[in-house]
Scaffold this active site. Structure first.
Site, PDB file in Angstrom:
ATOM      1  N   SER A  19       0.800  -1.282  -0.006  1.00  9.09           N
ATOM      2  CA  SER A  19      -0.048  -0.178   0.099  1.00  9.09           C
ATOM      3  C   SER A  19       0.921   1.347  -0.083  1.00  9.09           C
ATOM      4  CB  SER A  19      -0.815   0.101   1.348  1.00  9.09           C
ATOM      5  OG  SER A  19      -1.360   1.233   1.436  1.00  9.09           O
ATOM      6  N   LYS A  69     -14.341  -3.181   4.192  1.00 12.50           N
ATOM      7  CA  LYS A  69     -15.097  -2.072   3.865  1.00 12.50           C
ATOM      8  C   LYS A  69     -16.514  -2.236   4.497  1.00 12.50           C
ATOM      9  CE  LYS A  69     -12.127   0.723   0.877  1.00 12.50           C
ATOM     10  NZ  LYS A  69     -11.918   1.131  -0.531  1.00 12.50           N
ATOM     11  N   SER A 155     -25.612 -10.237 -11.142  1.00 12.68           N
ATOM     12  CA  SER A 155     -26.813 -10.028 -10.073  1.00 12.68           C
ATOM     13  C   SER A 155     -26.257  -8.837  -9.345  1.00 12.68           C
ATOM     14  CB  SER A 155     -26.902 -11.277  -9.480  1.00 12.68           C
ATOM     15  OG  SER A 155     -25.758 -11.726  -8.700  1.00 12.68           O
TER      16      SER A 155
END
Ligand SMILES: NC(=O)c1ccc[n+]([C@@H]2O[C@H](COP(=O)([O-])OP(=O)(O)OC[C@H]3O[C@@H](n4cnc5c(N)ncnc54)[C@H](OP(=O)(O)O)[C@@H]3O)[C@@H](O)[C@H]2O)c1
Length: 277
Positions: A19, A69, A155
């Site tokens: 990151s 998240k 979906s």
């Protein structure tokens, strides 16, 4: 002996080893004289236990990334309106013992688009239907009239179109890879890639031949900075926005929540591009 650091902040997720967030955050803290340290906290499992540790040790704040998240929301004490509407949290603030969840990802989409593109569009195509796609759709709610969502799993695209229906004149789910997506790509004002397709060299989420001359192409991927999608769009002379803009804007907005300061986005980008990447 050196003084202990006043504010400790983390990024939780898995995998997060590569990151860029600590570089961005610690740069902001240094430049603004904030006695804080931002570190990676890799969480392979047992999110609940990690949140307990954060509470017990009085963490100042943290960011949340893949795959937590959405799951993080059940462990928090409150949510901002944006986080609630989007259904995902990427920033948490410890407000006197209460963990409050926010979403700044949507601003990571909204800010660069309005800065480089404008604020009044007819149609946009979002590729993907995960957490980042949700933030992107929310970001477009006041600046785009019609939305198409193309996803591998149809979906999920359908679910998102129902979730965000009330914000748009029209919202249509599509199956990624179908002919319909190519047709849509040729007429929209904005294309946003919210999938990891493009992290591997040469791959792109949609064919680029049919993109029209005025389309703004936004790729959320920042490694590589110039994805195949962006390269092809640039070759056609289109306006492009890379994922580093999003990463920096969402980080700057998180710091605003924690410390009430406005960091300089362009300066951070220069630092990352010249000294980190
Ligand atoms: N620049 C930034 O600041 C920033 C911030 C957030 C996210 N991102 C990037 O945005 C991307 C999506 O993140 P996310 O949080 O939304 O992840 P997520 O919730 O896991 O969703 C991933 C999405 O990508 C699709 N996808 C994954 N692999 C695919 C493949 N091989 N072929 C086709 N579709 C595929 C998934 O489709 P299915 O529904 O069919 O599985 C889903 O729609 C990631 O690359 C992430 O790094 C960047």
């Amino acid at each position: 002996m050196s003084k202990p650091i006043r504010y400790r902040l983390y990024l939780i997720g898995y995998p997060i080893r590569h990151s860029l967030s600590p570089h961005i955050m610690n740069y902001i803290f240094r430049r603004n004289g904030i006695d804080a340290l931002y570190e990676l906290y890799e969480v392979e499992s047992n999110l609940k236990q990690v949140i307990k540790i954060f509470r017990d040790t009085g963490v100042y704040g943290f960011n949340v990334t893949i795959p937590y998240k959405e799951r993080i929301m059940e462990y928090l004490d409150g949510l901002s309106r944006d986080a609630l509407e989007i259904g995902a949290v990427n920033t948490v603030q410890n407000k006197e013992g209460e963990l409050i969840g926010y979403n700044t990802d949507w601003l990571g989409v909204y800010k660069p688009i309005t800065r480089f593109g404008g604020n009044n569009f007819d149609q946009a195509l979002i590729i993907g239907a995960g957490g980042a796609a949700k933030a992107a759709i929310y970001a477009l709610r006041d600046i785009v009239k019609t939305i198409y969502i193309a996803n591998r799993t149809f979906s999920r695209a359908k679910q998102l179109s129902l979730r965000f229906k009330r914000y748009f004149q029209d919202i249509t789910p599509l199956k990624l890879g179908s002919k319909g997506v190519e047709d849509v790509a040729s007429k929209v004002d904005i294309v946003i890639n919210a999938t990891p397709i493009g992290m591997k060299e040469g791959e792109k989420p949609i064919p680029t031949e049919s993109l029209n001359n005025d389309t703004i192409v936004f790729d959320m991927i920042y490694k590589p900075l110039h994805t195949e999608l962006l390269k092809r769009a640039e070759e056609k002379g289109l306006k492009t926005i890379d994922g580093l803009w999003m990463l920096i804007y969402q980080a700057v907005e998180a710091v605003k929540i924690w410390f009430d300061i406005s960091a300089d986005v362009d300066e951070i980008r220069r630092f990352i591009v010249e000294e980190v990447l």
